[in-house]
Write an enzyme that holds these catalytic residues in place. Sequence first.
Site, PDB file in Angstrom:
ATOM      1  N   TYR A   1     -13.104 -25.436  -0.764  1.00 34.62           N
ATOM      2  CA  TYR A   1     -12.107 -24.642  -0.062  1.00 34.62           C
ATOM      3  C   TYR A   1     -12.539 -24.486   1.398  1.00 34.62           C
ATOM      4  O   TYR A   1     -13.724 -24.285   1.691  1.00 34.62           O
ATOM      5  CB  TYR A   1     -11.953 -23.288  -0.742  1.00 34.62           C
ATOM      6  CG  TYR A   1     -11.234 -22.267   0.107  1.00 34.62           C
ATOM      7  CD1 TYR A   1      -9.921 -22.476   0.526  1.00 34.62           C
ATOM      8  CD2 TYR A   1     -11.877 -21.104   0.516  1.00 34.62           C
ATOM      9  CE1 TYR A   1      -9.275 -21.561   1.328  1.00 34.62           C
ATOM     10  CE2 TYR A   1     -11.240 -20.175   1.307  1.00 34.62           C
ATOM     11  CZ  TYR A   1      -9.928 -20.410   1.709  1.00 34.62           C
ATOM     12  OH  TYR A   1      -9.290 -19.505   2.514  1.00 34.62           O
TER      13      TYR A   1
ATOM     14  N   ASP B   1     -17.106 -22.271  -8.477  1.00 31.40           N
ATOM     15  CA  ASP B   1     -15.833 -21.600  -8.226  1.00 31.40           C
ATOM     16  C   ASP B   1     -14.855 -22.064  -9.303  1.00 31.40           C
ATOM     17  O   ASP B   1     -14.458 -23.233  -9.342  1.00 31.40           O
ATOM     18  CB  ASP B   1     -15.325 -21.957  -6.831  1.00 31.40           C
ATOM     19  CG  ASP B   1     -14.046 -21.210  -6.463  1.00 31.40           C
ATOM     20  OD1 ASP B   1     -13.316 -20.769  -7.379  1.00 31.40           O
ATOM     21  OD2 ASP B   1     -13.767 -21.081  -5.268  1.00 31.40           O
TER      22      ASP B   1
ATOM     23  N   ARG C   1     -17.636   2.879  -3.460  1.00 36.60           N
ATOM     24  CA  ARG C   1     -18.287   1.658  -2.964  1.00 36.60           C
ATOM     25  C   ARG C   1     -19.374   1.205  -3.927  1.00 36.60           C
ATOM     26  O   ARG C   1     -19.733   0.026  -3.967  1.00 36.60           O
ATOM     27  CB  ARG C   1     -18.882   1.894  -1.570  1.00 36.60           C
ATOM     28  CG  ARG C   1     -19.554   0.648  -0.965  1.00 36.60           C
ATOM     29  CD  ARG C   1     -19.758   0.781   0.530  1.00 36.60           C
ATOM     30  NE  ARG C   1     -20.610   1.911   0.870  1.00 36.60           N
ATOM     31  CZ  ARG C   1     -21.949   1.882   0.873  1.00 36.60           C
ATOM     32  NH1 ARG C   1     -22.591   0.778   0.552  1.00 36.60           N
ATOM     33  NH2 ARG C   1     -22.651   2.956   1.210  1.00 36.60           N
TER      34      ARG C   1
END
Length: 400
Positions: free
Chosen positions: A112, A186, A59
């Site tokens: 989006y 993005d 992680r």
Amino acid sequence: MKHPSRRFSTLAIHAGNNADKTYGALVMPIYQSSTFRFDNPDQGARRFTGEEEGFIYSRLGNPTTAVLQDKLAVLESGEAALAFSSGMGAISSAILTICQAGDHIVADELLYGGVYDLLAHIMPCYGIETSFVNTQDVTAFQDAFRPNTKLLYLETPANPNLKITDLRAASALAKAYDKRILVMCDNTFATPYLQQPLKLGCDIAAHSLTKYLNGHGDVIGGALISNKKFIQEVANIGLKNLSGAVLSAFDSYLVLRGIKTLELRMERHCASALQVAEFLQGHPAIRQVYYPGLPQHPGHTIAKAQMHAFGGMVAFELKGGRSAGAKLLNSLSLITLAVSLGDTETLIEHPATMTHSTYNAEELAAAHISEDLVRLSVGLEDVLDIIDDLQQGLDALMLK
């Protein structure tokens, strides 16, 4: 990591790679391990304090994922990168690292659907407000900034109708108001092969690795690329303890494999998309085609200046409204009705009821997403077969 003398396709294959000293494997191995052994307690303590580099727990970092991150940083001309288990994991982790209750975001009105839902409907519950504006309207854009604005969030080309934002101009306007405002773009539709937002003034580039970077429809992933300081902040805050959206070693391996052919695939996607757009433009069933590579596209000049080519996405509006769109989508035999994009297969979808269903009717109108808009991700099949399939479907709409 910089390789100024090497070109993109070479970097896509070689950048970030580490020699396998144990077995001499050519391909980066999959380190499918949740945890990593320490030589002694002191070493473990040093790694947790950051005094010594090394892996602790997947992680917090994984060798396979680390190679992917190094490669992404090089390809996007950034200092560092961070991989996530989804594009939304990357974007939400970044926003929650940047913003706290009482902060403000400026974003384009066209995003989006998942990101729009996050900013418009979820973040206000935590005291983070977003102003949605048309970033092509300079006056409205400038008026949106406030003393508590922390982030300017953009997509270009934007999902789903390929709206183009001038990244250099947008970044300059944000920094002129307050140099502390971070600008995030993005870059999923363009990929670092076609466009590099960090070179155009942005602070952060975001990707859905699911799309072109993987390219084969078998991974969900995301990434952020920025300077080392910001990436470390997101790693420690947004990823480690807030979202926990860690990309698996196996998925990192699959994205690394996909990136090796990114330039080849993007050249084919772009060439085919232009042919498809030109075909659609001439068909009597089509009202309007959206593709930045067409001279008629309102963002063509900006796209030409900030992109190497115009991408593999095409959107179009049909005469006959939503019913015509449904009829077309039901009549195709080669093209697949599915969301996502950037796969080897050509995919088609209806944004208003699918990827952008998080917008209500008023919000769809404000973002210029019409009920009869169709989004097409042009794949790697022979372009004439793609056009033939569209031809028979569109011709059927003309029959009475």
